[in-house]
Scaffold this active site. Structure first.
Site, PDB file in Angstrom:
ATOM      1  N   GLY A  84       0.766  -1.172  -0.158  1.00 49.18           N
ATOM      2  CA  GLY A  84       0.072  -0.044  -0.009  1.00 49.18           C
ATOM      3  C   GLY A  84       0.783   1.275   0.069  1.00 49.18           C
ATOM      4  O   GLY A  84       2.013   1.258   0.614  1.00 49.18           O
ATOM      5  N   GLY A 162      -6.542  -7.845  -7.860  1.00 42.75           N
ATOM      6  CA  GLY A 162      -5.161  -7.674  -8.267  1.00 42.75           C
ATOM      7  C   GLY A 162      -4.226  -8.735  -7.879  1.00 42.75           C
ATOM      8  O   GLY A 162      -4.951  -9.947  -7.919  1.00 42.75           O
ATOM      9  N   ILE A 164      -3.163  -9.724  -4.857  1.00 48.64           N
ATOM     10  CA  ILE A 164      -3.551 -10.568  -3.703  1.00 48.64           C
ATOM     11  C   ILE A 164      -4.970 -11.123  -4.109  1.00 48.64           C
ATOM     12  O   ILE A 164      -5.306 -12.308  -3.633  1.00 48.64           O
ATOM     13  CB  ILE A 164      -3.748  -9.509  -2.549  1.00 48.64           C
ATOM     14  CG1 ILE A 164      -2.362  -9.016  -2.151  1.00 48.64           C
ATOM     15  CG2 ILE A 164      -4.671 -10.003  -1.402  1.00 48.64           C
ATOM     16  CD1 ILE A 164      -2.561  -7.650  -1.444  1.00 48.64           C
ATOM     17  N   ARG A 244      -7.336  -2.279   3.592  1.00 46.13           N
ATOM     18  CA  ARG A 244      -7.195  -0.986   4.665  1.00 46.13           C
ATOM     19  C   ARG A 244      -8.523  -0.703   5.230  1.00 46.13           C
ATOM     20  O   ARG A 244      -9.767  -0.744   4.591  1.00 46.13           O
ATOM     21  CB  ARG A 244      -6.684   0.395   3.731  1.00 46.13           C
ATOM     22  CG  ARG A 244      -5.306   0.221   3.340  1.00 46.13           C
ATOM     23  CD  ARG A 244      -4.435   0.462   4.465  1.00 46.13           C
ATOM     24  NE  ARG A 244      -2.738   0.408   3.895  1.00 46.13           N
ATOM     25  CZ  ARG A 244      -2.326  -0.467   3.821  1.00 46.13           C
ATOM     26  NH1 ARG A 244      -2.396  -1.900   3.839  1.00 46.13           N
ATOM     27  NH2 ARG A 244      -0.935  -0.540   3.267  1.00 46.13           N
ATOM     28  N   ASP A 268      -8.556  -7.883   9.073  1.00 44.53           N
ATOM     29  CA  ASP A 268      -7.010  -7.839   9.138  1.00 44.53           C
ATOM     30  C   ASP A 268      -6.569  -6.350   9.365  1.00 44.53           C
ATOM     31  O   ASP A 268      -5.474  -5.877   9.966  1.00 44.53           O
ATOM     32  CB  ASP A 268      -6.041  -8.371   8.356  1.00 44.53           C
ATOM     33  CG  ASP A 268      -4.607  -8.549   8.554  1.00 44.53           C
ATOM     34  OD1 ASP A 268      -4.073  -8.860   9.799  1.00 44.53           O
ATOM     35  OD2 ASP A 268      -3.894  -8.298   7.668  1.00 44.53           O
ATOM     36  N   GLU A 273      -5.547   1.897  13.983  1.00 50.08           N
ATOM     37  CA  GLU A 273      -4.635   0.874  14.202  1.00 50.08           C
ATOM     38  C   GLU A 273      -3.536   1.721  14.980  1.00 50.08           C
ATOM     39  O   GLU A 273      -2.888   2.507  14.558  1.00 50.08           O
ATOM     40  CB  GLU A 273      -4.129   0.208  12.782  1.00 50.08           C
ATOM     41  CG  GLU A 273      -5.098  -0.606  12.232  1.00 50.08           C
ATOM     42  CD  GLU A 273      -4.555  -1.004  10.734  1.00 50.08           C
ATOM     43  OE1 GLU A 273      -3.400  -1.201  10.747  1.00 50.08           O
ATOM     44  OE2 GLU A 273      -5.527  -1.586  10.223  1.00 50.08           O
ATOM     45  N   HIS A 292      -3.409  -6.416  11.771  1.00 47.03           N
ATOM     46  CA  HIS A 292      -2.880  -6.153  10.544  1.00 47.03           C
ATOM     47  C   HIS A 292      -1.566  -6.820  10.252  1.00 47.03           C
ATOM     48  O   HIS A 292      -0.422  -6.538  10.239  1.00 47.03           O
ATOM     49  CB  HIS A 292      -2.357  -4.542  10.618  1.00 47.03           C
ATOM     50  CG  HIS A 292      -2.056  -4.156   9.194  1.00 47.03           C
ATOM     51  ND1 HIS A 292      -2.350  -2.835   8.703  1.00 47.03           N
ATOM     52  CD2 HIS A 292      -1.459  -4.623   7.828  1.00 47.03           C
ATOM     53  CE1 HIS A 292      -1.962  -2.740   7.674  1.00 47.03           C
ATOM     54  NE2 HIS A 292      -1.905  -4.039   6.937  1.00 47.03           N
ATOM     55  N   ILE A 293      -1.743  -8.396  10.039  1.00 49.26           N
ATOM     56  CA  ILE A 293      -0.374  -9.378  10.063  1.00 49.26           C
ATOM     57  C   ILE A 293      -0.473  -9.778   8.744  1.00 49.26           C
ATOM     58  O   ILE A 293       0.325 -10.855   8.674  1.00 49.26           O
ATOM     59  CB  ILE A 293      -0.652 -10.486  11.038  1.00 49.26           C
ATOM     60  CG1 ILE A 293      -1.779 -11.266  11.122  1.00 49.26           C
ATOM     61  CG2 ILE A 293      -0.088  -9.866  12.548  1.00 49.26           C
ATOM     62  CD1 ILE A 293      -1.871 -12.405  11.901  1.00 49.26           C
TER      63      ILE A 293
HETATM   64  O1  DGY Z   1       0.714  -2.572   2.527  1.00 49.12           O
HETATM   65  C1  DGY Z   1       1.119  -3.607   2.909  1.00 49.12           C
HETATM   66  O2  DGY Z   1       2.296  -4.046   2.648  1.00 49.12           O
HETATM   67  C2  DGY Z   1       0.522  -4.187   3.925  1.00 49.12           C
HETATM   68  O3  DGY Z   1      -0.778  -3.689   4.566  1.00 49.12           O
HETATM   69  C3  DGY Z   1       1.442  -4.236   5.311  1.00 49.12           C
HETATM   70  O4  DGY Z   1       1.643  -3.066   5.479  1.00 49.12           O
END
Ligand code: DGY
Length: 326
Positions: A84, A162, A164, A244, A268, A273, A292-293
């Site tokens: 991101g 995308g 992911i 996000r 997540d 955060e 956020h892992i």
């Molecule tokens: O954007 C990213 O790489 C993930 O959310 C980890 O920060």
């Protein structure tokens, strides 16, 4: 175009002392002088950034103009150790002729794993089950207790196909789902290869048993999953977000979970955060929250660190970065 490096050796500021050493070692091996921010404070960043040629950024904090001003005009290269890049003002970077690289692709698998993990955890009522054990409410004689929903034979809707999103679709093949839908700006050839069907957001919303959000945060996606969005979902459906927190109107999600507008959710990412330990979301039985892992595996973080260093080195050498943003 060749960049003019002011310092010899080039100075690179690393904004976080926990960055995997593999990337830092690469920078030093290639002759950079690495300066590390030890306590991640804004003050320390502002002090140490002065005079550097490049910044290696690992933080979810906004990269604001005062850092650019404090650095000075010789700063021409930034590598963010994240896929991101919503924490950067791209127009400002372009205006100042600063190159930015990020770390997409190398984290696709790790984040997709977390999307699947959350899908199963939320649909199988993991949080509620755990709370029941802790509260001595384990009803092992009730055959109707904690019944979840199946991922097998379900329709899964992916918002954002995308890297992911594609890795998620690939994993879903192993779960015998009935159908994978996706939505986004346009139909993609990868969708066809994965057997996923391109539909409108509205169709995806109404037909999916699982909705997984895997879009970047932009002006367009900010607050996209709002009250209207949740009201169109099936009452039995599960909502997952690995992108996000700001993509979701969080109060609307909380209402949807409390009112039974949707069955369950897995997050997540959220706002804020870190989430305060007394936040009401942690008390919802039908919500699974992770800190956020998504990209947090040893191999993935090493790969992110290496790619960030490679982008910085290429930027300093006047070459195109491997994964440029601007
Ligand atoms: O954007 C990213 O790489 C993930 O959310 C980890 O920060």
């Amino acid at each position: 175009k060749q960049l003019t490096i002011m310092n010899n050796p080039p100075k690179v500021l690393v904004t976080n002392p926990t960055v995997p050493s593999i990337g830092i070692e690469l920078l030093t091996e290639k002759g950079c002088q690495v300066i590390i921010v030890e306590n991640e404070s804004r003050e320390e960043i502002l002090k140490k950034v002065k005079g550097v040629d490049a910044v290696f950024w690992f933080s979810h904090e906004k990269f604001s103009n005062d850092i650019l001003d404090a650095a000075g005009s010789q700063l021409k290269v930034i590598g963010t150790m994240s896929a991101g890049y919503n924490h950067f003002n791209l127009d400002e970077l372009k205006k100042r002729g600063i190159k930015l690289g990020n770390t997409p692709k190398v984290l696709n698998e790790a984040v997709a794993d977390v999307a699947i993990l959350l899908s199963l955890a939320a649909s199988r009522r993991i949080q509620e089950g755990r709370l029941a054990i802790e509260n001595n409410q384990w009803k092992n004689t009730d055959a109707q207790w904690l019944l979840g929903t199946d991922i097998a034979n379900s329709t899964v809707g992916i918002i954002g196909l995308g890297g992911i999103g594609q890795a998620i679709a690939k994993r879903l093949k192993g779960f015998d789902v009935k159908q994978v839908l996706y939505t986004g700006h346009k139909e993609k050839p990868e969708g066809e290869e994965l057997g996923a069907k391109f539909v409108s957001l509205d169709t995806l919303n109404r037909e999916s048993d699982f909705i997984i959000v895997a879009v970047p945060l932009t002006n367009e996606t900010n607050g996209m999953c709002n009250e209207d969005f949740f009201s169109k979902m099936k009452k039995t459906a599960v909502f997952i977000n690995v992108s996000r927190g700001q993509v979701v109107d969080q109060p609307a999600l909380i209402d949807a979970l409390k009112n039974g507008t949707i069955f369950a959710a897995g997050l997540d990412v959220m706002t804020p955060e870190p989430l305060p330990s007394d936040h009401e979301m942690l008390k919802l039985p039908n919500l699974v929250v992770l800190p956020h892992i998504g990209s947090a595996t040893k191999n993935t973080r090493d790969a992110m660190s290496t790619l960030t260093a490679q982008n910085i080195l290429r930027g300093l050498g006047g070459e195109e970065m491997f994964t440029p943003v601007v």
